[in-house]
Write a protein that holds these residues in place. Structure first.
Motif, PDB file in Angstrom:
ATOM      1  N   VAL A  50       0.867  -1.176   0.000  1.00 15.05           N
ATOM      2  CA  VAL A  50       0.000   0.000   0.000  1.00 15.05           C
ATOM      3  C   VAL A  50       0.899   1.219   0.000  1.00 15.05           C
ATOM      4  O   VAL A  50       1.784   1.354   0.850  1.00 15.05           O
ATOM      5  N   TRP A  51       0.676   2.099  -0.978  1.00 18.57           N
ATOM      6  CA  TRP A  51       1.466   3.326  -1.089  1.00 18.57           C
ATOM      7  C   TRP A  51       0.659   4.495  -0.538  1.00 18.57           C
ATOM      8  O   TRP A  51      -0.410   4.829  -1.066  1.00 18.57           O
ATOM      9  N   PHE A  52       1.163   5.108   0.514  1.00 20.48           N
ATOM     10  CA  PHE A  52       0.544   6.297   1.094  1.00 20.48           C
ATOM     11  C   PHE A  52       1.022   7.518   0.301  1.00 20.48           C
ATOM     12  O   PHE A  52       2.232   7.702   0.131  1.00 20.48           O
ATOM     13  N   ILE A  53       0.075   8.328  -0.155  1.00 27.92           N
ATOM     14  CA  ILE A  53       0.429   9.494  -0.960  1.00 27.92           C
ATOM     15  C   ILE A  53      -0.132  10.744  -0.292  1.00 27.92           C
ATOM     16  O   ILE A  53      -1.304  11.091  -0.471  1.00 27.92           O
ATOM     17  N   PRO A  54       0.701  11.430   0.510  1.00 29.90           N
ATOM     18  CA  PRO A  54       0.224  12.659   1.138  1.00 29.90           C
ATOM     19  C   PRO A  54      -0.054  13.730   0.093  1.00 29.90           C
ATOM     20  O   PRO A  54       0.751  13.952  -0.810  1.00 29.90           O
ATOM     21  N   ALA A  55      -1.214  14.372   0.219  1.00 23.37           N
ATOM     22  CA  ALA A  55      -1.646  15.360  -0.767  1.00 23.37           C
ATOM     23  C   ALA A  55      -0.827  16.636  -0.658  1.00 23.37           C
ATOM     24  O   ALA A  55      -0.444  17.056   0.438  1.00 23.37           O
ATOM     25  N   GLU A  86       6.832  13.319   7.499  1.00 26.52           N
ATOM     26  CA  GLU A  86       7.585  12.788   8.632  1.00 26.52           C
ATOM     27  C   GLU A  86       6.682  12.019   9.599  1.00 26.52           C
ATOM     28  O   GLU A  86       7.070  10.979  10.135  1.00 26.52           O
ATOM     29  N   MET A  87       5.459  12.503   9.816  1.00 30.21           N
ATOM     30  CA  MET A  87       4.526  11.758  10.668  1.00 30.21           C
ATOM     31  C   MET A  87       4.188  10.404  10.053  1.00 30.21           C
ATOM     32  O   MET A  87       4.093   9.394  10.768  1.00 30.21           O
ATOM     33  N   LEU A  88       4.006  10.369   8.733  1.00 29.19           N
ATOM     34  CA  LEU A  88       3.768   9.089   8.061  1.00 29.19           C
ATOM     35  C   LEU A  88       4.963   8.154   8.216  1.00 29.19           C
ATOM     36  O   LEU A  88       4.794   6.944   8.437  1.00 29.19           O
ATOM     37  N   ASP A  89       6.178   8.698   8.094  1.00 23.77           N
ATOM     38  CA  ASP A  89       7.382   7.880   8.271  1.00 23.77           C
ATOM     39  C   ASP A  89       7.362   7.186   9.628  1.00 23.77           C
ATOM     40  O   ASP A  89       7.652   5.986   9.740  1.00 23.77           O
ATOM     41  N   PHE A  90       7.048   7.941  10.676  1.00 17.75           N
ATOM     42  CA  PHE A  90       6.982   7.361  12.015  1.00 17.75           C
ATOM     43  C   PHE A  90       5.875   6.314  12.106  1.00 17.75           C
ATOM     44  O   PHE A  90       6.051   5.251  12.708  1.00 17.75           O
ATOM     45  N   ALA A  91       4.718   6.615  11.518  1.00 13.21           N
ATOM     46  CA  ALA A  91       3.547   5.754  11.670  1.00 13.21           C
ATOM     47  C   ALA A  91       3.724   4.386  11.022  1.00 13.21           C
ATOM     48  O   ALA A  91       3.232   3.383  11.550  1.00 13.21           O
ATOM     49  N   LYS A  97       4.917   7.546  -0.978  1.00 16.45           N
ATOM     50  CA  LYS A  97       5.292   8.176  -2.238  1.00 16.45           C
ATOM     51  C   LYS A  97       4.886   9.652  -2.143  1.00 16.45           C
ATOM     52  O   LYS A  97       3.699   9.965  -2.013  1.00 16.45           O
ATOM     53  N   ASP A  98       5.864  10.547  -2.196  1.00 14.66           N
ATOM     54  CA  ASP A  98       5.562  11.962  -1.957  1.00 14.66           C
ATOM     55  C   ASP A  98       5.529  12.796  -3.231  1.00 14.66           C
ATOM     56  O   ASP A  98       5.797  13.995  -3.211  1.00 14.66           O
ATOM     57  N   LEU A  99       5.164  12.169  -4.349  1.00 11.10           N
ATOM     58  CA  LEU A  99       5.165  12.881  -5.623  1.00 11.10           C
ATOM     59  C   LEU A  99       4.223  14.089  -5.619  1.00 11.10           C
ATOM     60  O   LEU A  99       4.509  15.115  -6.252  1.00 11.10           O
ATOM     61  N   GLU A 100       3.091  14.005  -4.899  1.00 16.82           N
ATOM     62  CA  GLU A 100       2.163  15.138  -4.896  1.00 16.82           C
ATOM     63  C   GLU A 100       2.734  16.329  -4.127  1.00 16.82           C
ATOM     64  O   GLU A 100       2.364  17.472  -4.403  1.00 16.82           O
ATOM     65  N   LEU A 101       3.609  16.064  -3.178  1.00 12.39           N
ATOM     66  CA  LEU A 101       4.198  17.155  -2.406  1.00 12.39           C
ATOM     67  C   LEU A 101       5.147  17.998  -3.254  1.00 12.39           C
ATOM     68  O   LEU A 101       5.465  19.127  -2.890  1.00 12.39           O
ATOM     69  N   PRO A 146      -0.363   6.561  16.429  1.00  9.42           N
ATOM     70  CA  PRO A 146       0.801   5.900  17.017  1.00  9.42           C
ATOM     71  C   PRO A 146       1.525   6.842  17.975  1.00  9.42           C
ATOM     72  O   PRO A 146       1.550   8.061  17.760  1.00  9.42           O
ATOM     73  N   ARG A 147       2.105   6.282  19.018  1.00  7.70           N
ATOM     74  CA  ARG A 147       2.769   7.100  20.026  1.00  7.70           C
ATOM     75  C   ARG A 147       3.854   7.978  19.414  1.00  7.70           C
ATOM     76  O   ARG A 147       4.042   9.135  19.817  1.00  7.70           O
ATOM     77  N   SER A 148       4.560   7.464  18.417  1.00  9.83           N
ATOM     78  CA  SER A 148       5.619   8.251  17.780  1.00  9.83           C
ATOM     79  C   SER A 148       5.054   9.487  17.093  1.00  9.83           C
ATOM     80  O   SER A 148       5.675  10.552  17.089  1.00  9.83           O
ATOM     81  N   VAL A 149       3.862   9.368  16.516  1.00 14.95           N
ATOM     82  CA  VAL A 149       3.213  10.518  15.876  1.00 14.95           C
ATOM     83  C   VAL A 149       2.757  11.512  16.938  1.00 14.95           C
ATOM     84  O   VAL A 149       2.917  12.728  16.788  1.00 14.95           O
TER      85      VAL A 149
END
Length: 200
Positions: free
Chosen positions: A33-38, A57-62, A72-76, A185-188
């Protein structure tokens, strides 16, 4: 590979996002599953959204430690509004041998005909509609009127537990100095605290 595409603002990412992704991966037999932050989501006001760097960065931790979850941060890195069809086209160009599955909520399946170039979206990806248990599927009359009854065959339905957590509520609770423990998640949660996010 069979790739699930899960786009969103993720401001912040929380446990319902992660469970939705995992249930989609398992029930639709996805490899990843590829998470794509808008970047600038066209359906939301972009004012007040945390920076792309912070949401990434929050996604990285999660998702740390889960090899089937990828960011995948192409939209950023794209100027202007982020449209799903453009993201799918870009992914298909760079990964022509992979099969894509667009993960969306049940209501978004119902409203697909209002998105930019919905016909192209249906050509580029199979839809995964995520629904809550004991809740009827949405009325797809308008969708089938526009695309024909065959559109139903392009939708896979996934059921996830009904967890009532939203990014909007987390941000509101933080502004009101209420607990958000166990919602992300606690890290987030620690990242939000250390970066003083959502206080205003």
């Amino acid at each position: 590979m069979r790739i699930g595409i899960f786009g969103g603002t993720f401001d912040p990412v929380h446990h319902a996002h992660l469970l939705l992704a995992e249930q989609s991966r398992e029930q639709a037999n996805l490899d990843e599953v590829w998470f794509i932050p808008a970047g600038s989501p066209p359906h939301k006001e972009s004012t007040g959204i945390s920076s792309g760097k912070q949401r990434r960065e929050m996604l990285d931790f999660a998702i740390a430690g889960n090899p089937t979850f990828v960011i995948k941060d192409l939209e950023l890195h794209r100027e202007g509004p982020s449209y799903t069809v453009e993201t799918l086209r870009q992914l298909k160009e760079t990964h022509p041998d992979d099969e894509f599955f667009l993960i969306v909520g049940a209501d978004s399946v119902r409203d697909l005909h209002t998105w930019r170039e919905p016909e192209a979206i249906l050509e580029l990806a199979t839809l995964i509609g995520v629904n809550r248990p004991n809740i009827s599927l949405p009325d797809l009359t308008e969708l089938t009127q526009k695309f024909g009854e065959d559109v139903i065959t392009k939708i896979l339905w996934v059921t996830m537990p009904g967890i009532d957590i939203s990014s909007t509520d987390i941000r509101k609770r933080i502004r009101e100095k209420k607990s958000v423990r166990y919602m992300s998640p606690r890290s987030v949660e620690v990242y939000i605290h250390n970066n003083r996010l959502y206080l205003e």
